[in-house]
Design an enzyme around this catalytic site. Structure first.
Site, mmCIF file in Angstrom:
data_model
loop_
_atom_site.group_PDB
_atom_site.id
_atom_site.type_symbol
_atom_site.label_atom_id
_atom_site.label_comp_id
_atom_site.label_asym_id
_atom_site.label_seq_id
_atom_site.Cartn_x
_atom_site.Cartn_y
_atom_site.Cartn_z
ATOM 1 N N LYS A 22 1.052 -1.351 -0.161
ATOM 2 C CA LYS A 22 0.190 -0.161 -0.095
ATOM 3 C C LYS A 22 1.179 1.124 -0.431
ATOM 4 O O LYS A 22 0.237 2.167 -1.035
ATOM 5 C CB LYS A 22 -0.758 0.257 0.968
ATOM 6 N N ASN A 23 1.885 1.361 0.886
ATOM 7 C CA ASN A 23 2.663 2.268 1.322
ATOM 8 C C ASN A 23 3.574 2.877 -0.071
ATOM 9 O O ASN A 23 4.155 3.784 -0.087
ATOM 10 C CB ASN A 23 3.334 2.303 2.690
ATOM 11 N N CYS A 118 -6.512 12.802 12.403
ATOM 12 C CA CYS A 118 -6.079 12.242 12.550
ATOM 13 C C CYS A 118 -5.551 10.724 13.446
ATOM 14 O O CYS A 118 -5.271 12.067 14.591
ATOM 15 C CB CYS A 118 -4.480 11.626 11.921
ATOM 16 N N ARG A 123 -0.538 14.954 12.854
ATOM 17 C CA ARG A 123 0.649 15.226 11.850
ATOM 18 C C ARG A 123 0.729 16.004 10.850
ATOM 19 O O ARG A 123 0.368 16.707 9.939
ATOM 20 C CB ARG A 123 0.437 13.338 11.175
ATOM 21 N N ASP A 307 4.194 0.743 12.301
ATOM 22 C CA ASP A 307 2.993 0.266 11.612
ATOM 23 C C ASP A 307 2.972 -1.477 12.378
ATOM 24 O O ASP A 307 2.213 -1.951 11.656
ATOM 25 C CB ASP A 307 2.900 0.427 10.102
ATOM 26 N N ARG A 399 -8.691 -0.641 4.147
ATOM 27 C CA ARG A 399 -7.587 0.930 4.215
ATOM 28 C C ARG A 399 -6.439 -0.186 3.525
ATOM 29 O O ARG A 399 -5.896 0.683 2.662
ATOM 30 C CB ARG A 399 -7.778 1.887 5.205
HETATM 31 C C1 UD1 Z 1 4.487 7.229 6.771
HETATM 32 C C2 UD1 Z 1 3.159 5.620 6.372
HETATM 33 C C3 UD1 Z 1 2.970 5.494 7.422
HETATM 34 C C4 UD1 Z 1 4.078 5.072 8.358
HETATM 35 C C5 UD1 Z 1 4.972 7.065 8.264
HETATM 36 C C6 UD1 Z 1 6.007 5.262 9.119
HETATM 37 C C7 UD1 Z 1 2.576 5.716 3.974
HETATM 38 C C8 UD1 Z 1 1.270 6.467 2.759
HETATM 39 N N1 UD1 Z 1 2.386 6.093 5.427
HETATM 40 O O1 UD1 Z 1 3.500 8.112 6.954
HETATM 41 O O2 UD1 Z 1 1.955 4.317 6.895
HETATM 42 O O3 UD1 Z 1 3.263 4.953 9.785
HETATM 43 O O4 UD1 Z 1 5.582 6.569 7.234
HETATM 44 O O5 UD1 Z 1 6.704 5.065 8.618
HETATM 45 O O6 UD1 Z 1 3.049 5.632 3.469
HETATM 46 N N2 UD1 Z 1 6.130 14.843 10.615
HETATM 47 C C9 UD1 Z 1 6.132 15.912 11.291
HETATM 48 N N3 UD1 Z 1 6.170 17.073 10.074
HETATM 49 C C10 UD1 Z 1 6.140 16.624 8.380
HETATM 50 C C11 UD1 Z 1 5.785 15.843 8.734
HETATM 51 C C12 UD1 Z 1 5.848 14.796 8.938
HETATM 52 O O7 UD1 Z 1 6.604 16.391 11.936
HETATM 53 O O8 UD1 Z 1 6.301 18.053 7.714
HETATM 54 C C13 UD1 Z 1 6.257 13.885 11.646
HETATM 55 C C14 UD1 Z 1 4.857 13.147 11.983
HETATM 56 O O9 UD1 Z 1 3.366 14.039 12.796
HETATM 57 C C15 UD1 Z 1 4.802 11.734 12.345
HETATM 58 C C16 UD1 Z 1 6.149 11.304 12.314
HETATM 59 O O10 UD1 Z 1 7.071 13.040 11.169
HETATM 60 O O11 UD1 Z 1 5.030 11.951 14.164
HETATM 61 C C17 UD1 Z 1 6.094 10.370 10.678
HETATM 62 O O12 UD1 Z 1 6.074 10.598 9.767
HETATM 63 P P1 UD1 Z 1 6.149 10.322 8.220
HETATM 64 O O13 UD1 Z 1 7.155 10.212 8.275
HETATM 65 O O14 UD1 Z 1 5.693 11.744 7.833
HETATM 66 O O15 UD1 Z 1 4.858 9.270 7.894
HETATM 67 P P2 UD1 Z 1 3.653 9.468 7.096
HETATM 68 O O16 UD1 Z 1 4.313 10.215 5.587
HETATM 69 O O17 UD1 Z 1 2.356 10.681 7.614
#
Ligand code: UD1
Length: 431
Positions: A22-23, A118, A123, A307, A399
């Site tokens: 999925k990711n 969320c 996030r 995850d 999902r």
């Molecule tokens: C992706 C995955 C999700 C997984 C996560 C961490 C997808 C579609 N989803 O989510 O399943 O759980 O990686 O492995 O691939 N953060 C910030 N600022 C930002 C972006 C992120 O502070 O601009 C923080 C988030 O709040 C969170 C952490 O960074 O606490 C990790 O987020 P991120 O690595 O961005 O996860 P996703 O890409 O949303």
């Protein structure tokens, strides 16, 4: 909303196949918007988040044909004109925000709603915006909408304060068509990042270092149509492996890239679960005696994946001794604990830590799923428990998984899918 009725206590036996990731599928679908020719993507699982992402690119007027039975997706974004994806879709799935980088690369402008709140914590998207701003994008935010504009996307050296998966992907996609070279320092190194880079390179991008802390992207004028096969889903692989471990079964899980699950394998071995590589893409899991509790900390890849933390906690709830689970990636990612407690688990949560005291058995109960991975954790608990478990709100499982309950039934699990009269909507959730 639907529910699963599970008659627990049946050890799973047989072999099962993991579906495409999925990711990895979601960013590759977004990245198709960068190309001006036909793109064919294989191994795209038929699950809700994929369907949502397909709707997002359709809302930008890309031509899309998804053959769900063959898990094959064809996208032609050659003539997209719209730069404003549907607000509702972006709010329903945070990963939709990944179209921002491609839209800026194609048009120099985009209008997109802030992704929704969320269930697993707030996030932010600050790292996405900071990185793109460094490449010459100006942002203004008003009424929950982001207006992004640039005259010229230019390569830059970008340091991420945290190795965010989504921010690395968004910046990498924008940089693929920027002027000059972009370096992403402290980049995320998840396998899905490597898969996205492989897809982009096959379309003519020039990306090196994906999977490492520093990624170099030499911009190019345009990307072509291409074909790509998505990597297997390491989280689904882990979920299936853990379902064999909690039931004390003997299962071969196929279509696994074993390198991608090494943090899980290491932790499973610590608990005493027998797991061996059968060949390059299959593992066999067999539980001998009772498993031992272990301490676990979630971290960006190659650390233990957040995850899989809920599903692993189900195993710990049944393991001898005390385990300490520390969640460092997301706040509020212990939503499965309420359900586990109802099933007689002994878990105390304090902040981002959970202390799990293993029990000899879990008891069947009626529990409610609250997000995708929590629903998987409760499903596993139901498989292991004595008696009958009903997991309501089970649509969350769709999902991230396609027909998981059917594949578990193929291993002997006694699961019934039932339509509940409760018409509650899936909450905005953002994985
Ligand atoms: C992706 C995955 C999700 C997984 C996560 C961490 C997808 C579609 N989803 O989510 O399943 O759980 O990686 O492995 O691939 N953060 C910030 N600022 C930002 C972006 C992120 O502070 O601009 C923080 C988030 O709040 C969170 C952490 O960074 O606490 C990790 O987020 P991120 O690595 O961005 O996860 P996703 O890409 O949303």
């Amino acid at each position: 909303m639907n529910e699963l009725l599970i008659r627990g206590g049946v050890p799973l036996h047989g072999s099962v196949k993991v579906k495409g990731s999925k990711n990895a599928s979601l960013p590759v679908i977004a990245a198709s918007l960068l190309t001006d020719g036909p793109v064919v993507i294989e191994e795209v699982p038929d699950l809700l988040d994929v369907r949502t992402m397909i709707e997002v690119v359709k809302s930008l007027h890309a031509d899309v044909n998804y053959d769900s039975s063959r898990e094959k997706l064809e996208i032609n974004a050659g003539s997209i004109k719209n730069q404003e994806p549907s607000c509702e879709l972006v709010q329903n799935m945070r990963a939709s925000f990944l179209v921002l980088g491609p839209l800026l690369a194609r048009f120099g402008k985009a209008r997109i709603t802030l992704p929704g709140g969320c269930a697993i914590g707030s996030r932010p998207i600050d790292l996405h915006l900071k990185g793109l701003a460094g490449m010459g994008v100006e942002f203004s935010v008003s009424g929950g909408m982001i207006e992004a504009r640039t005259d010229r996307l230019r390569g830059e050296r970008i340091y991420l304060d945290y190795p965010s998966v989504g921010a690395t992907e968004n910046i990498m996609m924008a940089a693929a068509m920027a002027e000059g070279t972009t370096y992403i320092e402290n980049a995320a190194s998840e396998p899905e990042i490597v898969d996205l880079a492989n897809f982009l390179n096959s379309a003519g991008a020039r990306i090196s270092g994906a999977g490492m802390k520093s990624i170099r992207i030499k911009g190019t004028g345009g990307l072509n149509g291409t074909s790509h096969s998505v990597i297997p889903d390491r989280i689904e692989a882990g979920t299936l492996i853990l379902s064999a471990a909690v039931t004390g079964g003997d299962v071969v899980v196929n279509n696994v890239l074993t390198d991608h699950i090494s943090p899980l394998v290491a932790k499973l071995k610590e608990t005493g679960v027998y797991i061996e590589e059968v060949d390059i893409s299959a593992v066999r899991i067999k539980k001998g005696g009772r498993t031992r509790g272990v301490d676990l900390k979630t971290l960006p890849y190659p650390g233990f994946p957040t995850d899989l933390q809920p599903q692993f906690m189900t195993l710990l709830a049944l393991s001898e001794g005390t385990s300490l689970v520390t969640e460092t990636v997301f706040e509020n990612r212990f939503m499965h604990v309420d359900g586990l407690l109802r099933m007689d688990a002994d878990v105390i949560v304090e902040g981002n830590r959970a202390v799990v005291q293993g029990r000899n058995a879990l008891q069947g109960a009626t529990v409610q799923a609250s997000d995708l991975r929590a629903s998987a954790a409760l499903l596993l608990a139901g498989l292991a428990a004595e008696g009958t478990t009903i997991v309501s709100n089970i649509d969350y499982l769709w999902r991230g998984h396609s027909g998981l309950e059917e594949r578990l039934s193929g291993l002997g699990a006694q699961i019934e899918w039932r339509t509940s009269s409760d018409q509650e909507q899936l909450e905005i959730s953002g994985e």
